[in-house]
Scaffold this active site. Structure first.
Site, PDB file in Angstrom:
ATOM      1  N   SER A 187       0.844  -1.192   0.000  1.00  0.00           N
ATOM      2  CA  SER A 187       0.000   0.000   0.000  1.00  0.00           C
ATOM      3  C   SER A 187       0.879   1.242   0.000  1.00  0.00           C
ATOM      4  O   SER A 187       2.050   1.207   0.381  1.00  0.00           O
ATOM      5  CB  SER A 187      -0.941   0.022   1.211  1.00  0.00           C
ATOM      6  OG  SER A 187      -0.209   0.174   2.406  1.00  0.00           O
ATOM      7  N   CYS A 188       0.284   2.342  -0.472  1.00  0.00           N
ATOM      8  CA  CYS A 188       0.937   3.655  -0.450  1.00  0.00           C
ATOM      9  C   CYS A 188      -0.174   4.695  -0.358  1.00  0.00           C
ATOM     10  O   CYS A 188      -1.285   4.372   0.047  1.00  0.00           O
ATOM     11  CB  CYS A 188       1.823   3.844  -1.684  1.00  0.00           C
ATOM     12  SG  CYS A 188       0.934   3.840  -3.252  1.00  0.00           S
ATOM     13  N   LEU A 189       0.093   5.908  -0.747  1.00  0.00           N
ATOM     14  CA  LEU A 189      -0.915   6.954  -0.627  1.00  0.00           C
ATOM     15  C   LEU A 189      -1.902   6.939  -1.799  1.00  0.00           C
ATOM     16  O   LEU A 189      -3.105   6.939  -1.605  1.00  0.00           O
ATOM     17  CB  LEU A 189      -0.236   8.324  -0.514  1.00  0.00           C
ATOM     18  CG  LEU A 189      -1.134   9.487  -0.111  1.00  0.00           C
ATOM     19  CD1 LEU A 189      -1.747   9.261   1.263  1.00  0.00           C
ATOM     20  CD2 LEU A 189      -0.339  10.781  -0.119  1.00  0.00           C
ATOM     21  N   GLY A 198      -1.444   4.783  -4.839  1.00  0.00           N
ATOM     22  CA  GLY A 198      -1.461   3.560  -5.631  1.00  0.00           C
ATOM     23  C   GLY A 198      -0.311   3.412  -6.605  1.00  0.00           C
ATOM     24  O   GLY A 198      -0.045   2.318  -7.076  1.00  0.00           O
TER      25      GLY A 198
END
Length: 100
Positions: free
Chosen positions: A80-82, A84
């Site tokens: 996951s990240c902020l 995508g």
């Protein structure tokens, strides 16, 4: 935004359901982002720039560095990240290293 091999993106609820199983969740945001915006419970933070090196570590070294058992190449992993973008890059890196 979350990314997995089988499904390009997951909702937070889908992630919560997945985490009831034995899934390693790696958050590839930078450490300052975790400090500023918070950590998703039961995730480990490995910034994208460290990921390739981390996934090639000796399992003992990985455990010492990230306080988590190193995933095998067949273990389920979610990135996951902020937004995508980085999680998709992380997925590509992992797959190029032989993770399924």
């Amino acid at each position: 935004s979350l990314c997995t091999g089988g499904a390009p993106s997951l909702s937070y609820q889908e992630l919560k359901d997945l985490k009831k199983a034995d899934v390693l969740h790696i958050d590839v945001r930078e450490r300052w982002e975790i400090d500023r915006f918070g950590k998703i419970p039961a995730s480990i933070n490995i910034p994208l720039g460290e990921l390739v090196e981390a996934l090639q570590m000796d399992p003992t070294e990985f455990k010492e560095q990230y306080n988590q058992k190193m995933p095998s190449k067949s273990d389920p992993v979610v990135f996951s990240c902020l937004a995508g973008t980085r999680s998709k890059q992380a997925l590509g890196f992992a797959m190029s290293l032989g993770f399924s």
